[in-house]
Design a protein around this motif. Structure first.
Motif, mmCIF file in Angstrom:
data_model
loop_
_atom_site.group_PDB
_atom_site.id
_atom_site.type_symbol
_atom_site.label_atom_id
_atom_site.label_comp_id
_atom_site.label_asym_id
_atom_site.label_seq_id
_atom_site.Cartn_x
_atom_site.Cartn_y
_atom_site.Cartn_z
ATOM 1 N N VAL A 1 0.850 -1.186 0.000
ATOM 2 C CA VAL A 1 0.000 0.000 0.000
ATOM 3 C C VAL A 1 0.887 1.237 0.000
ATOM 4 C CG1 VAL A 1 -1.797 1.252 1.226
ATOM 5 C CG2 VAL A 1 -1.778 -1.250 1.260
ATOM 6 N N PRO A 2 0.757 2.139 -0.983
ATOM 7 C CA PRO A 2 1.594 3.339 -1.025
ATOM 8 C C PRO A 2 1.372 4.212 0.195
ATOM 9 C CG PRO A 2 0.386 3.015 -3.086
ATOM 10 C CD PRO A 2 -0.193 2.065 -2.103
ATOM 11 N N SER A 3 2.432 4.882 0.634
ATOM 12 C CA SER A 3 2.340 5.779 1.778
ATOM 13 C C SER A 3 2.763 7.181 1.350
ATOM 14 C CB SER A 3 3.240 5.293 2.917
ATOM 15 O OG SER A 3 3.186 6.179 4.007
ATOM 16 N N ILE A 4 1.932 8.181 1.698
ATOM 17 C CA ILE A 4 2.218 9.552 1.268
ATOM 18 C C ILE A 4 2.980 10.331 2.327
ATOM 19 C CG2 ILE A 4 0.242 9.631 -0.264
ATOM 20 C CD1 ILE A 4 -1.302 11.125 1.842
ATOM 21 N N TRP A 5 3.167 9.745 3.518
ATOM 22 C CA TRP A 5 3.810 10.478 4.605
ATOM 23 C C TRP A 5 5.187 9.918 4.956
ATOM 24 C CZ3 TRP A 5 1.192 14.654 4.814
ATOM 25 C CH2 TRP A 5 -0.191 14.663 4.715
ATOM 26 N N ASP A 6 5.707 9.000 4.163
ATOM 27 C CA ASP A 6 7.017 8.418 4.474
ATOM 28 C C ASP A 6 8.105 9.489 4.512
ATOM 29 O OD1 ASP A 6 5.888 5.981 4.625
ATOM 30 O OD2 ASP A 6 6.756 5.157 2.805
ATOM 31 N N GLU A 7 9.050 9.317 5.452
ATOM 32 C CA GLU A 7 10.203 10.189 5.542
ATOM 33 C C GLU A 7 11.458 9.335 5.482
ATOM 34 O OE1 GLU A 7 9.494 12.036 9.287
ATOM 35 O OE2 GLU A 7 8.233 13.624 8.438
ATOM 36 N N LEU A 8 12.604 9.979 5.456
ATOM 37 C CA LEU A 8 13.869 9.255 5.482
ATOM 38 C C LEU A 8 14.519 9.411 6.848
ATOM 39 C CD1 LEU A 8 15.472 9.964 1.984
ATOM 40 C CD2 LEU A 8 14.265 7.922 2.755
ATOM 41 N N SER B 1 20.568 5.049 5.263
ATOM 42 C CA SER B 1 19.255 5.661 5.430
ATOM 43 C C SER B 1 18.176 4.593 5.378
ATOM 44 C CB SER B 1 18.999 6.725 4.357
ATOM 45 O OG SER B 1 19.027 6.152 3.074
ATOM 46 N N PHE B 2 17.072 4.869 6.047
ATOM 47 C CA PHE B 2 15.928 3.973 6.106
ATOM 48 C C PHE B 2 14.675 4.750 5.711
ATOM 49 C CE2 PHE B 2 19.023 2.484 9.151
ATOM 50 C CZ PHE B 2 19.011 1.109 9.038
ATOM 51 N N ILE B 3 13.642 3.997 5.322
ATOM 52 C CA ILE B 3 12.328 4.588 5.129
ATOM 53 C C ILE B 3 11.644 4.620 6.483
ATOM 54 C CG2 ILE B 3 10.082 4.322 4.034
ATOM 55 C CD1 ILE B 3 11.500 2.867 1.746
ATOM 56 N N HIS B 4 11.220 5.800 6.896
ATOM 57 C CA HIS B 4 10.591 5.985 8.205
ATOM 58 C C HIS B 4 9.080 6.106 8.011
ATOM 59 C CE1 HIS B 4 9.900 8.773 11.923
ATOM 60 N NE2 HIS B 4 9.382 7.565 12.088
ATOM 61 N N GLN B 5 8.346 5.099 8.486
ATOM 62 C CA GLN B 5 6.899 5.127 8.443
ATOM 63 C C GLN B 5 6.362 5.338 9.854
ATOM 64 O OE1 GLN B 5 5.271 1.650 6.554
ATOM 65 N NE2 GLN B 5 5.940 2.259 4.504
ATOM 66 N N THR B 6 5.418 6.253 9.991
ATOM 67 C CA THR B 6 4.790 6.521 11.280
ATOM 68 C C THR B 6 3.327 6.123 11.218
ATOM 69 O OG1 THR B 6 6.274 8.396 11.666
ATOM 70 C CG2 THR B 6 4.287 8.277 13.014
ATOM 71 N N ASP B 7 2.932 5.237 12.116
ATOM 72 C CA ASP B 7 1.528 4.849 12.208
ATOM 73 C C ASP B 7 0.814 5.918 13.031
ATOM 74 O OD1 ASP B 7 -0.952 3.736 12.659
ATOM 75 O OD2 ASP B 7 -0.176 1.693 12.799
ATOM 76 N N LYS B 8 0.209 6.870 12.345
ATOM 77 C CA LYS B 8 -0.370 8.024 13.028
ATOM 78 C C LYS B 8 -1.598 7.671 13.855
ATOM 79 C CE LYS B 8 1.491 11.501 9.898
ATOM 80 N NZ LYS B 8 2.531 10.620 9.362
ATOM 81 N N LEU B 9 -2.193 6.502 13.600
ATOM 82 C CA LEU B 9 -3.330 6.077 14.407
ATOM 83 C C LEU B 9 -2.901 5.631 15.802
ATOM 84 C CD1 LEU B 9 -5.445 4.054 11.841
ATOM 85 C CD2 LEU B 9 -6.018 6.244 12.879
ATOM 86 N N LEU B 10 -1.604 5.446 16.024
ATOM 87 C CA LEU B 10 -1.113 5.044 17.335
ATOM 88 C C LEU B 10 -0.663 6.233 18.176
ATOM 89 C CD1 LEU B 10 0.974 1.857 16.427
ATOM 90 C CD2 LEU B 10 -1.290 1.965 17.476
ATOM 91 N N LEU B 11 -0.650 7.432 17.584
ATOM 92 C CA LEU B 11 -0.189 8.606 18.314
ATOM 93 C C LEU B 11 -1.381 9.285 18.981
ATOM 94 C CD1 LEU B 11 2.360 10.084 15.756
ATOM 95 C CD2 LEU B 11 2.656 8.251 17.430
ATOM 96 N N PRO B 12 -1.384 9.376 20.311
ATOM 97 C CA PRO B 12 -2.570 9.886 21.019
ATOM 98 C C PRO B 12 -2.950 11.300 20.633
ATOM 99 C CG PRO B 12 -0.666 9.696 22.503
ATOM 100 C CD PRO B 12 -0.303 9.003 21.228
ATOM 101 N N GLN B 13 -1.961 12.173 20.382
ATOM 102 C CA GLN B 13 -2.308 13.561 20.056
ATOM 103 C C GLN B 13 -3.090 13.646 18.758
ATOM 104 O OE1 GLN B 13 0.733 12.257 20.153
ATOM 105 N NE2 GLN B 13 2.162 13.201 18.694
ATOM 106 N N ASN B 14 -2.796 12.743 17.795
ATOM 107 C CA ASN B 14 -3.534 12.747 16.541
ATOM 108 C C ASN B 14 -4.988 12.332 16.737
ATOM 109 O OD1 ASN B 14 -1.379 13.593 15.008
ATOM 110 N ND2 ASN B 14 -0.734 11.544 14.450
#
Length: 496
Positions: free
Chosen positions: A268-275, A282-295
């Motif tokens: 599944v493509p991700s639009i928020w990936d960072e490095l 370097s690595f691809i940094h994926q953040t599961d934003k559904l796990l972040l309480p502030q979100n």
């Protein structure tokens, strides 16, 4: 195991329910422990940025005089707050794994924006006498040098303390862990501290000898270990997994931040990936934003504020539709449809009734007369020209006004403004692996399906959109989808 009750859409209101078992393990948000860890890592950087402001202001005042006639401490307080706010928006607290050059670029960008605003203010007639423009130029020059330098010093000083760095685990092979853990240890100033690795025991089938130094267990135990020990970072090493499969997402489902090797492929493509940078690696940094309480707090706040306004604004429309429905067809005004929501739990979704009162029985008789239409129903769970829909129902569906009562479901916390399309009770099997993604958040009044063609797209495409939305969710994506929804509602695109 979550029990999901399902039934055919033909007898949805008849009470004849057939049980469907779908395995889903609820994934809990990171919670307070995550916020506290992020705060511990960020506070020294905040202090360093404030110190850079204080020092730069002192030197600029000494060279150029007062800024806009402000007192020294008022200037320091104002600039410190503006700096922290700007850097926070650009993700520089705590900026884990950000390349130093990229970090410096963002810092100088914030400083330049602040100083540009001060420079325009200093050119006003009443401030010219203070020679503030000269003070601003000196401030920008000194501040742009001091801020990145002091930040770098803060990272070098605090990297030795475990409370400042954040623990990270590795999912993969021992040799790779040994190599990368040494790199992470040498660059603890990036903010991560290696703890150990979880090995895929199937690798032994391929003849790999497992180095037990740093071994924490089997890869299937990683998610539970991370949850118990408040670990929010994981490095996923595909070379350490069995050759016939990709890493199972369940192994790191409860870990918000995941680092993948640059060659890692994602279905599944991700639009928020960072490095994530580590020296020359370097690595691809994926953040599961559904796990972040502030979100999640932001999403719920958006729901409550928007729906409160919508309840007031749409009250006349809701009342008018209710009166028309009551006068033009027999039956209740509202239709409560049993659906599947977050965590696979059933809930009653409210809509304006758009069908005949005897809709299910009428559809059964219709299929007896037109058996060729059943294939369309079995495939899409919809009919393009549904004979059960009343004339006013067609108008409500075309304009999406039949979904207005769902505003109250959002207020009650059963739904969200934006999310996956609510699932019928007999649909879990059709969603396949995407059912797990669906269960991770509240279904929405609108979402990717509703603004991507609606009934023109196939069921398989709809299920793929569920995983795409969940993986890429953010408040910004929700705002974009809400804005696009207005266009779809006005044009009636894809509705029937």
């Amino acid at each position: 195991m979550t029990q999901v009750a399902g039934n055919s859409s033909l007898d949805l209101q008849s009470g004849e329910v057939r049980q469907i078992e779908m395995s889903y393990q609820p994934v809990q948000p990171a919670g307070f422990a995550y916020l506290w860890q992020q705060t511990r890592t960020s506070l020294p950087l905040v202090a360093g940025d404030a110190f850079a402001v204080t020092l730069a202001t002192t030197l600029s005042y000494a060279v150029g005089g007062n800024l806009l006639g402000w007192s020294f401490w008022f200037t320091v307080a104002f600039l410190s707050l503006a700096t922290v706010f700007g850097l926070r928006l650009l993700g520089l607290y705590p900026a884990i794994g950000m390349h130093p050059a990229y970090e410096m670029k963002r810092i100088v960008t914030v400083i330049t924006v602040i100083c540009s605003c001060l420079l325009f203010a200093s050119l006003e007639r009443e401030f010219v006498q203070h020679r503030s423009w000269w003070t601003v130029m000196v401030l920008w020059l000194i501040w742009s040098v001091l801020a990145p330098t002091i930040r770098s010093i803060c990272r070098s000083l605090f990297q030795r303390f475990d409370w400042w760095t954040q623990p990270v685990i590795f999912l993969g092979s021992g040799p790779l862990f040994q190599k990368l853990s040494r790199e992470f240890e040498r660059h603890r100033s990036h903010g991560l501290r290696p703890i150990g690795f979880f090995h895929d025991t199937r690798q032994q089938w391929f003849g790999e000898a497992v180095d037990e130094a740093g071994l924490l267990g089997d890869v299937n135990e990683a998610a539970e270990y991370a949850r118990r020990n408040h670990i929010f970072w994981a490095v996923v090493l595909e070379e350490g997994m069995a050759e016939d499969e990709n890493p199972d997402p369940a192994n790191y489902a409860s870990i918000p931040h995941r680092l993948f090797q640059r060659t890692a492929a994602d279905a599944v493509p991700s639009i928020w990936d960072e490095l994530f940078y580590l020296d020359r690696t370097s690595f691809i940094h994926q953040t599961d934003k559904l796990l972040l309480p502030q979100n999640l707090w932001v999403k719920r706040s958006m729901d409550l504020m928007a729906t409160a306004l919508l309840v007031v604004a749409t009250a006349p429309i809701v009342l008018s539709i209710a009166v028309i429905l009551k006068l033009t067809s027999r039956g209740p005004v509202f239709y409560r449809s049993a659906r599947i929501g977050a965590d696979g739990k059933r809930f009653a979704m409210t809509k304006f009734r758009t069908m005949r009162r005897d809709a299910d029985a009428y559809l059964s008789r219709y299929f007896e007369r037109h058996p060729e239409r059943r294939a369309e129903w079995d495939k899409e769970q919809k009919l393009k020209n549904d004979p059960r829909v009343t004339w006013i129902g067609k108008f409500l569906r075309r304009t999406s006004l039949d979904e207005l009562p769902q505003i109250y479901d959002v207020l009650l916390g059963k739904m969200s403004l934006v999310g996956p399309r609510p699932m019928l009770l007999d649909e879990p099997e059709l969603y396949g692996p995407h059912f797990q993604s669906f269960c991770r958040m509240l279904p929405g009044m609108t979402g990717l399906w509703q603004v991507s063609g609606r009934n023109r797209i196939s069921h398989d495409q709809r299920t793929m959109l569920v995983s795409y939305y969940v993986q890429n969710w953010s408040p910004w994506l929700d705002l974009y989808l809400l804005a696009k929804t207005f266009k779809v509602v006005i044009t009636g695109d894809g509705a029937y």
